[in-house]
Design a protein around this motif. Structure first.
Motif, PDB file in Angstrom:
ATOM      1  N   TYR A  94       0.840  -1.201   0.000  1.00 49.34           N
ATOM      2  CA  TYR A  94       0.000   0.000   0.000  1.00 49.34           C
ATOM      3  C   TYR A  94       0.873   1.248   0.000  1.00 49.34           C
ATOM      4  O   TYR A  94       0.563   2.249  -0.673  1.00 49.34           O
ATOM      5  CB  TYR A  94      -0.902   0.035   1.231  1.00 49.34           C
ATOM      6  CG  TYR A  94      -1.911  -1.079   1.360  1.00 49.34           C
ATOM      7  CD1 TYR A  94      -2.194  -1.944   0.307  1.00 49.34           C
ATOM      8  CD2 TYR A  94      -2.591  -1.269   2.555  1.00 49.34           C
ATOM      9  CE1 TYR A  94      -3.113  -2.972   0.444  1.00 49.34           C
ATOM     10  CE2 TYR A  94      -3.530  -2.292   2.708  1.00 49.34           C
ATOM     11  CZ  TYR A  94      -3.783  -3.136   1.652  1.00 49.34           C
ATOM     12  OH  TYR A  94      -4.702  -4.145   1.801  1.00 49.34           O
ATOM     13  N   ILE A  97       2.286   1.891  -3.450  1.00 48.80           N
ATOM     14  CA  ILE A  97       1.236   2.407  -4.335  1.00 48.80           C
ATOM     15  C   ILE A  97       0.956   3.878  -4.033  1.00 48.80           C
ATOM     16  O   ILE A  97       0.860   4.705  -4.956  1.00 48.80           O
ATOM     17  CB  ILE A  97      -0.040   1.558  -4.177  1.00 48.80           C
ATOM     18  CG1 ILE A  97       0.196   0.157  -4.764  1.00 48.80           C
ATOM     19  CG2 ILE A  97      -1.237   2.241  -4.837  1.00 48.80           C
ATOM     20  CD1 ILE A  97      -0.826  -0.877  -4.349  1.00 48.80           C
ATOM     21  N   GLY A 152      -4.240   2.547  -1.596  1.00 52.63           N
ATOM     22  CA  GLY A 152      -3.337   1.404  -1.682  1.00 52.63           C
ATOM     23  C   GLY A 152      -4.090   0.093  -1.742  1.00 52.63           C
ATOM     24  O   GLY A 152      -3.780  -0.777  -2.563  1.00 52.63           O
ATOM     25  N   TYR A 156      -4.028  -2.316  -4.986  1.00 52.61           N
ATOM     26  CA  TYR A 156      -3.418  -3.623  -4.732  1.00 52.61           C
ATOM     27  C   TYR A 156      -4.334  -4.738  -5.245  1.00 52.61           C
ATOM     28  O   TYR A 156      -3.879  -5.688  -5.896  1.00 52.61           O
ATOM     29  CB  TYR A 156      -3.185  -3.770  -3.237  1.00 52.61           C
ATOM     30  CG  TYR A 156      -2.292  -4.895  -2.797  1.00 52.61           C
ATOM     31  CD1 TYR A 156      -1.037  -5.114  -3.358  1.00 52.61           C
ATOM     32  CD2 TYR A 156      -2.697  -5.741  -1.754  1.00 52.61           C
ATOM     33  CE1 TYR A 156      -0.207  -6.132  -2.916  1.00 52.61           C
ATOM     34  CE2 TYR A 156      -1.862  -6.761  -1.303  1.00 52.61           C
ATOM     35  CZ  TYR A 156      -0.630  -6.950  -1.881  1.00 52.61           C
ATOM     36  OH  TYR A 156       0.189  -7.959  -1.430  1.00 52.61           O
TER      37      TYR A 156
END
Length: 199
Positions: A94, A97, A152, A156
């Motif tokens: 996360y 990202i 995130g 993901y």
């Protein structure tokens, strides 16, 4: 300009052993990289792989030998039995990202710092303080550990779906968008280099 979709796991020893070679290759050929951390265990489940915990002992023994050989060849220290393993890779993914979305820092360095934390530094990449320190060390706002949680988690999950659709089944995995050429494993980076040179 070529574009590489880079699928990886922040807990993967093979992602760790890739080091900075992808970034060096991309820079040499003027290619861009999009970093796509994925849930490797779910990826294995979805694509016919076997989770490490369920593999036959002979496969695990060979994996250990290969990890030692590559660690020695590349000069990258590697703890064969990390202090925090298995580890929940989602929080660090996360953070990657969120950092990619925020920009302004060293994203490649952040990714490498997470895998190095597991395999060389004996750190828990599921721990918020470790994640904050890694974000800060790579030039990102450590507050992304909290503010980037929602985006995130969404990305993901989407990365996993995209990986399955794109033919990804392990990590690290590199896909050149323009040609749809796929390269699985840090030991295939030389082939990626040659491919980009020919585009």
């Amino acid at each position: 300009m070529a574009h590489i979709d880079y699928y990886f796991g922040t807990q993967s020893p093979w992602t760790y052993l890739a080091g900075a070679r992808l970034e060096e290759i991309a820079a040499r050929h003027g290619a861009e990289i999009t970093y796509k951390p994925v849930d490797l265990l779910q990826l294995f489940d979805r694509t016919g792989g076997v989770r490490p915990a369920n593999r036959h002992p002979s496969r695990l023994e060979y994996r250990d030998q290969e990890l030692r050989r590559w660690s020695d060849l590349l000069g990258l220290p590697l703890n064969m039995r990390p202090a925090f393993w298995p580890v929940n890779a989602a929080p660090s993914a996360y953070a990657v990202i969120a950092a990619q979305k925020a920009g302004g820092g060293d994203l490649a360095g952040l990714v490498q710092s997470f895998v190095r934390a597991v395999w060389a530094e004996q750190l828990d990449i599921a721990d918020d303080e470790v994640i904050r320190a890694k974000l800060s060390g790579a030039g990102f706002d450590p507050g992304l550990v909290n503010s980037g949680l929602f985006i995130g988690a969404q990305v993901y999950e989407r990365n996993l779906e995209e990986a399955v659709e794109a033919g990804v089944f392990g990590a690290p995995f590199y896909i050149v968008r323009e040609s749809n050429e796929r390269f699985w494993g840090q030991d295939r980076l030389d082939f990626l280099d040659r491919h980009l040179a020919a585009l």
